[in-house]
Design an enzyme around this catalytic site. Structure first.
Site, PDB file in Angstrom:
ATOM      1  CD  GLU A  96     -13.660  18.082   3.386  1.00  0.00           C
ATOM      2  OE1 GLU A  96     -12.932  18.599   4.246  1.00  0.00           O
ATOM      3  OE2 GLU A  96     -13.328  17.090   2.706  1.00  0.00           O
ATOM      4  CG  ASP A 145      -8.033   4.631   6.764  1.00  0.00           C
ATOM      5  OD1 ASP A 145      -7.872   5.119   7.896  1.00  0.00           O
ATOM      6  OD2 ASP A 145      -8.250   5.318   5.751  1.00  0.00           O
ATOM      7  CB  ALA A 166      -4.318  12.180   6.794  1.00  0.00           C
ATOM      8  CD  GLN A 167      -1.195  14.210  11.393  1.00  0.00           C
ATOM      9  OE1 GLN A 167      -0.418  13.627  12.139  1.00  0.00           O
ATOM     10  NE2 GLN A 167      -0.786  14.942  10.366  1.00  0.00           N
ATOM     11  N   GLY A 209       0.806  -1.213   0.000  1.00  0.00           N
ATOM     12  CA  GLY A 209       0.000   0.000   0.000  1.00  0.00           C
ATOM     13  C   GLY A 209       0.836   1.257   0.000  1.00  0.00           C
ATOM     14  N   GLY A 260      -0.238   4.463   0.368  1.00  0.00           N
ATOM     15  CA  GLY A 260      -0.968   5.607   0.893  1.00  0.00           C
ATOM     16  C   GLY A 260      -0.183   6.293   2.004  1.00  0.00           C
ATOM     17  CG  PHE A 261      -1.885   9.718   4.145  1.00  0.00           C
ATOM     18  CD1 PHE A 261      -1.102  10.808   3.807  1.00  0.00           C
ATOM     19  CD2 PHE A 261      -3.241   9.778   3.891  1.00  0.00           C
ATOM     20  CE1 PHE A 261      -1.654  11.939   3.219  1.00  0.00           C
ATOM     21  CE2 PHE A 261      -3.812  10.896   3.298  1.00  0.00           C
ATOM     22  CZ  PHE A 261      -3.016  11.978   2.969  1.00  0.00           C
TER      23      PHE A 261
END
Length: 420
Positions: free
Chosen positions: A166, A296, A309-310, A8, A10-11
């Site tokens: 959003e 996640d 994200a954090q 992965g 991602g972040f």
């Protein structure tokens, strides 16, 4: 040095990879895409505020920055725990000494009939572009009709969390700012934005004052907000609510929840709430101390974390540090989450920010802070500069319409009408 495989990009995955690389480990980063996607700004792509390239970053370039990191574009489809190998869809198995699973999440439709078939999500670059093309395709369709021959264009956003708020706020802005300029022949009142939330309030994790503020601001922008409203079924041309009501819908955007990828259930790992991998306090898998799960994709059994994200960045770094400790013969330590605050944007010059020290901000200053933070966390100087320019054009009025258009795609309702 041991070989660590990170699944992965991602972040969490990149945070783990960078930490391991600096410690001298040999790392293989696996992802099915050749790029990292900055998911918090995908809704801007979906509404024509940013190009897809502004929020994506080459994983090959990221890996090339470290001499001990190798990138493999492939999809992990399983694990062989005895041989310690990752099984890939290209037929090549990748051996590991340690494994970090950071493959993120996917849409959770909660078993609602028709939701998977007739709604769209925005968790990948391709999905955001698909949503954008359907939005502009729907507007193009009603722009070519006289008012008496169109029932309007209705977009239903399902879910009142940050993503739902959003996208609904941005769609309302698209209606009020872009439609009159780009489609002067179209009455903006024919475009309807509906936000549906099953709970009693929007932005559930936020303070009640900020939740009420968000509701007022969305309503002020023309969003039809429906709280305590649950969807029972999604059709190609409408949504049904529990209680018997129904509403015509040209496009349903699903932002109601996420879950782990279903294929993880076949990997011999403990799967917990919402399909996420259950891990110990040090982020190692409950049944395999050589396997870590972060971001996640995981859930700490005794201390579930928010899917933001954090936590992803922090858990990725922590898992890498634990592998270093194991390699040095030291005991692992529990993960401790440092809450840096949460925020959500509502629209032009408007956002809400909640800090752990109790500070709460709304309006322009919260919005400027939201922009600065998101630009800072983007990967690549080019992306930061390009995003800043595009957002400045969109919100300053210099570009008048402020939208980036692409192809046009048929909405589920239009496809259903043509098939009749």
């Amino acid at each position: 040095m041991p070989h660590v495989v990170v699944i992965g990009g991602g972040f969490a995955g990149l945070s783990a990879t960078e930490t391991l690389a600096k410690e001298g480990f040999r790392v293989t980063l696996i992802d099915r895409h050749p790029y990292n996607t900055f998911q918090p700004l995908l809704y801007q792509v979906a509404t024509g505020g940013l190009n897809a390239g502004d929020v994506t970053y080459s994983l090959r370039y990221f890996s090339a920055r470290y001499r001990n990191v190798n990138f493999r574009r492939t999809t992990a489809i399983g694990l062989d725990h005895e041989k310690r190998e990752v099984l890939c869809d290209d037929g090549v198995n990748i051996a590991y000494d340690y494994l970090i699973i950071a493959n993120g999440i996917t849409t959770n439709h909660f078993g609602i009939p028709g939701a998977a078939e007739y709604s769209v999500s925005m968790y990948t670059r391709a999905e955001a572009l698909r949503v954008r093309d359907m939005i502009f395709g729907g507007i193009e369709t009603i722009a070519g009709m006289s008012e008496e021959h169109t029932g309007g264009f209705t977009i239903v956003v399902v879910g009142g969390g940050a993503t739902g708020v959003e996208i609904a706020g941005q769609l309302a802005e698209l209606k009020s700012h872009a439609v009159p300029v780009v489609w002067p022949e179209l009455n903006p009142a024919l475009m309807h934005v509906v936000l549906v939330e099953m709970g009693p309030a929007l932005l559930a994790p936020f303070d009640d004052k900020l939740r009420r503020y968000t509701l007022r601001e969305l309503v002020k922008r023309g969003v039809d907000v429906r709280l305590k409203t649950a969807i029972s079924e999604v059709h190609a041309d409408r949504v049904d609510f529990k209680g018997g009501q129904t509403m015509q819908a040209d496009l349903v955007i699903w932002a109601a929840g996420v879950s782990g990828y279903p294929l993880l259930r076949d990997w011999g790992l403990p799967i917990g709430r919402a399909g996420r991998i259950e891990v110990n306090s040090d982020l190692s898998s409950i049944n395999d101390d050589r396997v870590f799960a972060v971001g996640d994709a995981s859930v700490i059994v005794d201390n579930p974390l928010p899917q933001l994200a954090q936590p992803a960045l922090q858990t990725g770094k922590h898992a890498a540090q634990q592998i270093t400790r194991i390699h040095l013969g030291q005991p692992t330590v529990p993960f401790e989450y440092y809450n840096k605050g949460t925020m959500a944007t509502i629209g032009r010059a408007d956002a809400v920010v909640q800090m752990p020290n109790g500070l709460k901000l709304t309006g322009l200053f919260a919005w400027l802070g939201w922009i600065a933070l998101h630009i800072m966390f983007l990967l690549g100087s080019r992306n930061r500069i390009q995003t800043l320019i595009n957002l400045a054009v969109r919100y300053s009025g210099l570009g008048r319409s402020g939208v980036i258009v692409g192809d046009v795609a048929e909405t589920p309702r239009l496809k259903a009408i043509k098939q009749k």
